[in-house]
Design a protein around this motif. Structure first.
Motif, PDB file in Angstrom:
ATOM      1  N   SER A  81       0.821  -1.210   0.000  1.00 38.40           N
ATOM      2  CA  SER A  81       0.000   0.000   0.000  1.00 38.40           C
ATOM      3  C   SER A  81       0.853   1.258   0.000  1.00 38.40           C
ATOM      4  CB  SER A  81      -0.950  -0.015   1.205  1.00 38.40           C
ATOM      5  OG  SER A  81      -0.219  -0.082   2.419  1.00 38.40           O
ATOM      6  N   VAL A  82       1.931   1.273   0.799  1.00 33.98           N
ATOM      7  CA  VAL A  82       2.796   2.461   0.857  1.00 33.98           C
ATOM      8  C   VAL A  82       3.517   2.663  -0.474  1.00 33.98           C
ATOM      9  CG1 VAL A  82       4.836   3.454   1.964  1.00 33.98           C
ATOM     10  CG2 VAL A  82       3.100   2.340   3.356  1.00 33.98           C
ATOM     11  N   PHE A  83       4.026   1.589  -1.067  1.00 35.11           N
ATOM     12  CA  PHE A  83       4.731   1.711  -2.344  1.00 35.11           C
ATOM     13  C   PHE A  83       3.778   2.167  -3.449  1.00 35.11           C
ATOM     14  CE2 PHE A  83       6.391   0.057  -6.344  1.00 35.11           C
ATOM     15  CZ  PHE A  83       7.676   0.550  -6.315  1.00 35.11           C
ATOM     16  N   LYS A 101       9.957   8.301  -6.036  1.00 34.11           N
ATOM     17  CA  LYS A 101       9.573   7.330  -7.050  1.00 34.11           C
ATOM     18  C   LYS A 101      10.760   6.550  -7.604  1.00 34.11           C
ATOM     19  CE  LYS A 101       5.241   9.231  -8.776  1.00 34.11           C
ATOM     20  NZ  LYS A 101       4.501   9.691  -9.981  1.00 34.11           N
ATOM     21  N   LEU A 102      11.875   7.242  -7.827  1.00 30.72           N
ATOM     22  CA  LEU A 102      13.046   6.577  -8.395  1.00 30.72           C
ATOM     23  C   LEU A 102      13.833   5.803  -7.350  1.00 30.72           C
ATOM     24  CD1 LEU A 102      14.326   9.394 -10.794  1.00 30.72           C
ATOM     25  CD2 LEU A 102      12.956   7.365 -11.367  1.00 30.72           C
ATOM     26  N   LYS A 103      13.800   6.252  -6.099  1.00 27.36           N
ATOM     27  CA  LYS A 103      14.576   5.607  -5.051  1.00 27.36           C
ATOM     28  C   LYS A 103      13.858   4.421  -4.417  1.00 27.36           C
ATOM     29  CE  LYS A 103      16.927   9.913  -3.771  1.00 27.36           C
ATOM     30  NZ  LYS A 103      17.221  10.875  -2.670  1.00 27.36           N
ATOM     31  N   ALA A 104      12.540   4.454  -4.375  1.00 25.71           N
ATOM     32  CA  ALA A 104      11.784   3.419  -3.666  1.00 25.71           C
ATOM     33  C   ALA A 104      12.032   2.001  -4.185  1.00 25.71           C
ATOM     34  CB  ALA A 104      10.294   3.746  -3.713  1.00 25.71           C
ATOM     35  N   PRO A 105      12.055   1.757  -5.511  1.00 24.59           N
ATOM     36  CA  PRO A 105      12.288   0.376  -5.977  1.00 24.59           C
ATOM     37  C   PRO A 105      13.622  -0.212  -5.547  1.00 24.59           C
ATOM     38  CG  PRO A 105      11.381   1.725  -7.741  1.00 24.59           C
ATOM     39  CD  PRO A 105      11.725   2.662  -6.633  1.00 24.59           C
ATOM     40  N   SER A 158      14.225  -4.076   2.202  1.00 23.66           N
ATOM     41  CA  SER A 158      13.159  -3.858   3.182  1.00 23.66           C
ATOM     42  C   SER A 158      12.409  -5.153   3.493  1.00 23.66           C
ATOM     43  CB  SER A 158      12.175  -2.806   2.665  1.00 23.66           C
ATOM     44  OG  SER A 158      12.817  -1.571   2.459  1.00 23.66           O
ATOM     45  N   THR A 159      12.123  -5.936   2.468  1.00 22.24           N
ATOM     46  CA  THR A 159      11.384  -7.188   2.692  1.00 22.24           C
ATOM     47  C   THR A 159      12.230  -8.201   3.464  1.00 22.24           C
ATOM     48  OG1 THR A 159      12.051  -7.820   0.438  1.00 22.24           O
ATOM     49  CG2 THR A 159       9.818  -6.972   0.735  1.00 22.24           C
ATOM     50  N   TYR A 160      13.512  -8.297   3.123  1.00 23.34           N
ATOM     51  CA  TYR A 160      14.376  -9.228   3.861  1.00 23.34           C
ATOM     52  C   TYR A 160      14.579  -8.760   5.305  1.00 23.34           C
ATOM     53  CZ  TYR A 160      15.478 -11.669  -0.465  1.00 23.34           C
ATOM     54  OH  TYR A 160      15.386 -12.400  -1.615  1.00 23.34           O
ATOM     55  N   LEU A 161      14.651  -7.450   5.500  1.00 23.43           N
ATOM     56  CA  LEU A 161      14.761  -6.922   6.860  1.00 23.43           C
ATOM     57  C   LEU A 161      13.509  -7.243   7.669  1.00 23.43           C
ATOM     58  CD1 LEU A 161      16.362  -5.220   8.906  1.00 23.43           C
ATOM     59  CD2 LEU A 161      15.257  -3.182   7.937  1.00 23.43           C
ATOM     60  N   THR A 162      12.365  -7.263   6.998  1.00 23.31           N
ATOM     61  CA  THR A 162      11.116  -7.607   7.674  1.00 23.31           C
ATOM     62  C   THR A 162      11.150  -9.037   8.192  1.00 23.31           C
ATOM     63  OG1 THR A 162       9.879  -6.081   6.266  1.00 23.31           O
ATOM     64  CG2 THR A 162       8.623  -7.787   7.395  1.00 23.31           C
ATOM     65  N   TRP A 163      11.686  -9.962   7.402  1.00 21.65           N
ATOM     66  CA  TRP A 163      11.802 -11.346   7.863  1.00 21.65           C
ATOM     67  C   TRP A 163      12.707 -11.440   9.092  1.00 21.65           C
ATOM     68  CZ3 TRP A 163       9.186 -15.622   6.459  1.00 21.65           C
ATOM     69  CH2 TRP A 163       8.470 -15.595   5.257  1.00 21.65           C
ATOM     70  N   ILE A 164      13.819 -10.708   9.062  1.00 22.10           N
ATOM     71  CA  ILE A 164      14.754 -10.757  10.194  1.00 22.10           C
ATOM     72  C   ILE A 164      14.111 -10.186  11.457  1.00 22.10           C
ATOM     73  CG2 ILE A 164      16.963  -9.910  11.059  1.00 22.10           C
ATOM     74  CD1 ILE A 164      17.971  -9.904   8.161  1.00 22.10           C
ATOM     75  N   LEU A 165      13.457  -9.030  11.323  1.00 21.29           N
ATOM     76  CA  LEU A 165      12.802  -8.426  12.484  1.00 21.29           C
ATOM     77  C   LEU A 165      11.664  -9.302  13.000  1.00 21.29           C
ATOM     78  CD1 LEU A 165      12.668  -4.659  11.427  1.00 21.29           C
ATOM     79  CD2 LEU A 165      14.213  -5.758  13.047  1.00 21.29           C
TER      80      LEU A 165
END
Length: 327
Positions: free
Chosen positions: A124-126, A142-146, A152-159
């Motif tokens: 939703s945020v993206f 817009k250019l930096k987010a991808p 970010s997703t791998y960090l979510t798994w770790i957290l």
């Protein structure tokens, strides 16, 4: 002479009827768990396989597709670690898990659930960043987010692995040596009962990240609705033929994510209410226990089919294009 006490005599027919009724209820609940688990695993596995097929066929996947990969994987993990043991418990196999098995299954279910919530939030945020008009605050991202999606997703798994590590401490097998009066039964496993203050503290501790993600979802959903409304107002004065294909595609993707977030918030609200009831009462009813397990599996089951409504047209076109290019 002592008076003779007449104890009430239980009717064997009534007792047999009660046992048969409970057995029929357990079978019905087991069928619900089985249907939910099989449908959810097949739906998530199919969509995950389809994305991989598009990738190997040469189609360029969108940035949101990589987030959906993690969402689908987390859904499968959550359904496997909760739906399968709950199905077995409903059909009568309740005491087959050792203490380490109960802790591991509960821990992995919580990890999958947390990653599923965070992935939905990232989607939703993206999408807000993607559809934000030029000149807005988010247009600069817009250019930096991808570039930060993978990390970010791998960090979510770790957290998620770290945050939920406290959860299995209070889970034990039903066949353990713990005093039965200090346990809350949750289907195939049990939870060690504490005083209400401790239960509330652990509930707040475990749900705080979820509440933050839900808050971000509500904010991003409101932003998407506002952006779509302004876009619709501008398009009233423009001919339909002048609307670009990209704009139409982004609008469909935004509506799909809005539907996904709305579905999640509804199921999450009901799940929070039920789990609050379970945390506050020492002897929760079997109905509330099974209702909590069923509601927690609703979003992982429904979400892949919501995503298919948008991906079917574009993915079919991309797959046909890749096949023609090959020949």
């Amino acid at each position: 002479m002592k008076p003779i006490l007449h104890l009430p005599v239980q009717d064997p027919c009534a007792q047999t009827t009660r046992i048969n009724s409970m057995a029929a209820t357990n079978v019905a609940i087991g069928v619900i768990f089985l249907s939910q688990t099989v449908t959810g695993i097949l739906g998530n596995s199919y969509l995950l396989h389809y994305y991989l097929l598009l990738h190997f066929r040469g189609c360029r996947l969108r940035s949101t597709d990589y987030i959906q990969h993690h969402l689908l994987t987390a859904n499968i993990l959550s359904l496997l670690c909760n739906g399968v043991p709950q199905t077995m418990a409903a059909f009568g196999w309740k005491d087959i898990f050792w203490d380490i098995g109960c802790k591991l299954l509960s821990y992995l279910h919580r990890v999958g659930r947390t990653v599923s919530i965070s992935s939905t939030c990232f989607l939703s945020v993206f999408q807000v960043i993607t559809i934000s008009p030029m000149g807005s605050t988010w247009s600069k991202c817009k250019l930096k987010a991808p570039r930060y999606i993978g990390s970010s997703t791998y960090l979510t798994w770790i957290l998620s692995l770290l945050i939920n590590i406290v959860f299995p401490v209070h889970i034990t097998a039903k066949s353990s040596n713990t005093n039965i009066t200090s346990l809350k039964e949750f289907g195939y496993c049990s939870s060690i009962r504490h005083d209400k203050a401790s239960d509330i503290f652990y509930s707040v501790l475990l749900t705080s990240p979820d509440v933050c993600f839900v808050g971000l979802m509500l904010w991003s959903s409101s932003s998407m609705v506002f952006i779509l409304y302004r876009h619709k107002q501008r398009m009233k004065h423009i001919r339909r033929s002048n609307v670009s294909l990209r704009s139409s595609s982004e609008t469909r993707a935004t509506k799909t994510i809005l539907l996904l977030v709305s579905t999640f918030v509804c199921f999450y609200t009901v799940s929070c209410l039920i789990h609050t009831h379970l945390a506050l009462f020492y002897h929760p009813t079997w109905f509330m226990v099974y209702a909590a397990a069923i509601v927690s599996g609703c979003f992982p089951t429904v979400s892949p089919f919501l995503l298919m409504t948008h991906d079917s047209c574009e993915s079919s076109f991309c797959l046909q294009w890749a096949r023609n290019r090959k020949y």
